[in-house]
Design a protein around this motif. Structure first.
Motif, PDB file in Angstrom:
ATOM      1  N   GLU A  69     -28.368 -16.848   1.511  1.00 49.25           N
ATOM      2  CA  GLU A  69     -29.124 -15.801   0.324  1.00 49.25           C
ATOM      3  C   GLU A  69     -27.616 -14.065   1.384  1.00 49.25           C
ATOM      4  OE1 GLU A  69     -32.923 -14.822   3.081  1.00 49.25           O
ATOM      5  OE2 GLU A  69     -33.591 -15.787   1.457  1.00 49.25           O
ATOM      6  N   SER A  70     -26.887 -15.000   2.624  1.00 48.79           N
ATOM      7  CA  SER A  70     -25.640 -13.472   2.549  1.00 48.79           C
ATOM      8  C   SER A  70     -24.485 -14.257   1.514  1.00 48.79           C
ATOM      9  CB  SER A  70     -25.432 -14.299   3.527  1.00 48.79           C
ATOM     10  OG  SER A  70     -24.959 -15.737   4.118  1.00 48.79           O
ATOM     11  N   ILE A  91     -25.913 -11.678  -1.712  1.00 49.10           N
ATOM     12  CA  ILE A  91     -25.530 -10.420  -1.088  1.00 49.10           C
ATOM     13  C   ILE A  91     -23.877  -9.828  -1.193  1.00 49.10           C
ATOM     14  CG2 ILE A  91     -25.680  -8.567   1.155  1.00 49.10           C
ATOM     15  CD1 ILE A  91     -28.062 -10.182   1.289  1.00 49.10           C
TER      16      ILE A  91
END
Length: 76
Positions: free
Chosen positions: A20-21, A24
């Protein structure tokens, strides 16, 4: 083939939070269908091939015998 974040984490053996990072930070390209991010699996093939090649090179380096020192047999 598209994978969810969870499936991608399992495929890459990494935690979901790390995937997820990366999303982003725009380091992984995704398609958002309104509910979840879908990740194209083929974008990782080149990376995984390069990692396997690097692992093989590293293993070959560590398995290379240490050459004899020229000065060992030298008696003055």
């Amino acid at each position: 083939m598209y994978l969810t974040v969870k499936e991608t984490a399992e495929y890459l053996t990494m935690p979901e939070s790390y995937i997820e990072s990366l999303i982003i930070q725009n380091k992984i390209r995704t398609v958002h269908d309104g509910e979840q991010h879908l990740i194209f699996k083929e974008q990782f093939n080149m990376h995984l091939e390069q990692m396997e090649k690097y692992k093989k090179q590293l293993a070959d380096y560590y398995n290379e015998p240490i050459p004899e020192d020229i000065d060992v047999k030298d008696e003055d």
